[in-house]
Scaffold this motif. Structure first.
Motif, mmCIF file in Angstrom:
data_model
loop_
_atom_site.group_PDB
_atom_site.id
_atom_site.type_symbol
_atom_site.label_atom_id
_atom_site.label_comp_id
_atom_site.label_asym_id
_atom_site.label_seq_id
_atom_site.Cartn_x
_atom_site.Cartn_y
_atom_site.Cartn_z
ATOM 1 N N LEU A 178 0.829 -1.211 0.000
ATOM 2 C CA LEU A 178 0.000 0.000 0.000
ATOM 3 C C LEU A 178 0.860 1.257 0.000
ATOM 4 O O LEU A 178 0.528 2.247 -0.672
ATOM 5 C CB LEU A 178 -0.923 -0.012 1.215
ATOM 6 C CG LEU A 178 -2.018 -1.077 1.221
ATOM 7 C CD1 LEU A 178 -2.697 -1.135 2.584
ATOM 8 C CD2 LEU A 178 -3.052 -0.804 0.129
ATOM 9 N N VAL A 230 -6.171 -1.296 5.415
ATOM 10 C CA VAL A 230 -6.314 -0.610 4.127
ATOM 11 C C VAL A 230 -6.999 0.739 4.315
ATOM 12 O O VAL A 230 -6.565 1.754 3.757
ATOM 13 C CB VAL A 230 -7.095 -1.477 3.126
ATOM 14 C CG1 VAL A 230 -7.319 -0.707 1.827
ATOM 15 C CG2 VAL A 230 -6.360 -2.779 2.849
ATOM 16 N N VAL A 257 -8.338 -1.350 -3.903
ATOM 17 C CA VAL A 257 -7.986 -2.603 -3.247
ATOM 18 C C VAL A 257 -9.229 -3.479 -3.198
ATOM 19 O O VAL A 257 -10.328 -3.004 -2.884
ATOM 20 C CB VAL A 257 -7.464 -2.365 -1.815
ATOM 21 C CG1 VAL A 257 -7.142 -3.700 -1.142
ATOM 22 C CG2 VAL A 257 -6.237 -1.470 -1.830
ATOM 23 N N ASP A 265 -10.490 -6.876 -1.302
ATOM 24 C CA ASP A 265 -10.233 -7.802 -0.202
ATOM 25 C C ASP A 265 -11.338 -8.858 -0.236
ATOM 26 O O ASP A 265 -12.494 -8.558 0.059
ATOM 27 C CB ASP A 265 -10.237 -7.031 1.116
ATOM 28 C CG ASP A 265 -9.790 -7.865 2.304
ATOM 29 O OD1 ASP A 265 -9.790 -9.101 2.194
ATOM 30 O OD2 ASP A 265 -9.451 -7.274 3.349
#
Length: 296
Positions: free
Chosen positions: A26, A118, A38, A40
């Motif tokens: 990141l 994140v 991103v 996930d």
């Protein structure tokens, strides 16, 4: 898979290994002004109380994050992750029924899972897509991220959801997949999902976490990832003991990374070489770093 709850394992050796690498990737994406996204695929509950009955029952965090925070000579590559974890305080704790003064026998009391790691590193123009299928975990995560417009949460299977979501509108980005591996078929399912997504979004970085078990199921993953054609290469990082006693026991933690950022191999070598002497595994540990597919 629906029987798995990460609260029993939060902050353990695998989380330290996985999340330290996540923070480094990141940080690399943050170097450019262009937005990134991103995805996930197995998001969990978002963050975890290490003083909870679940965490206290296993105590796995004591041999992971607690051991690392209490150690000396921390590598420079590991400090951004530890700084983020050390500063993490969940928002709206009063809505969780949590005790702000609770303690888990040491810091941190609250450990951020990947969604909140994140989130802490997102900029205003960046985006995060989360998937979680477990009903209770989804409800908890939905309550915790609902106010953040940068985040899209879906209750769906992460394997099929990943392929459906790529390529995203923002073409710079990262995919993180860390399934529960409740059944051995999850190794092949994870690999097939990432390989299919990579065909559609070849420029992204992909991180797949897996447990290193006495059964050796990770060998199938390695073989499948060696067939991936990508100019950025495929990097493997494993932190594991050579022996672990009972059949099926976890020996350690592994990461497969497609298109790793520049110098991530050197950073993971530094982190892994230090962690093997600090964290708690079934026996003396080694750190293995290999290019399954060599970058030019």
């Amino acid at each position: 898979m629906l029987s798995y709850l990460h609260g029993f394992h939060a902050g353990n050796v695998a989380d330290v290994h996985k999340h330290a690498a996540l923070v480094l990737v990141l940080a690399h994406l943050q170097k450019k002004d262009k937005p990134f996204c991103v995805i996930d695929t197995h998001a969990g509950a978002g963050w975890y109380d290490l003083s909870s009955p679940q965490a206290q029952k296993t105590g796995e965090w004591k041999g992971g994050i607690a051991a690392v925070q209490g150690a000396a000579n921390i590598p420079a590559a590991l400090k951004p992750y530890l700084d983020l974890v050390g500063r993490f305080v969940p928002e709206n704790l009063h809505n969780e029924g949590a005790d702000d003064g609770g303690a888990a026998g040491g810091k941190p009391v609250y450990y951020p899972g990947s969604p909140f790691i994140v989130q802490k590193m997102l900029r205003e123009s960046d985006r995060l897509s989360l998937m979680e299928l477990h009903p209770r975990e989804f409800e908890t995560l939905d309550r915790r991220v609902y106010h953040d417009r940068r985040i899209n949460l879906q209750k769906r299977d992460g394997y099929e959801g990943l392929v459906a979501l790529v390529p995203p509108p923002i073409r710079r980005g990262l995919v993180l997949m860390d399934p529960s591996y409740d059944v051995k078929q999850d190794y092949a399912r994870a690999a097939k999902s990432i390989i299919a997504a990579h065909r559609r979004w070849a420029t992204a970085t992909y991180m797949l976490w897996y447990p290193v078990l006495t059964d050796g199921f990770e060998g199938e993953l390695h073989q499948m990832f060696r067939q991936i054609e990508t100019p950025g290469g495929v990097l493997c990082s494993e932190l594991a003991a050579s022996q672990g006693g009972a059949k099926g026991r976890m020996l350690g933690t592994g990461l497969l990374i497609i298109n790793p950022p520049f110098q991530l191999d050197a950073q993971l070598a530094e982190i892994g070489g230090w962690l093997r002497n600090v964290v708690q595994l079934p026996g003396p540990a080694t750190h293995r770093l290999d290019w399954l597919v060599k970058a030019p």
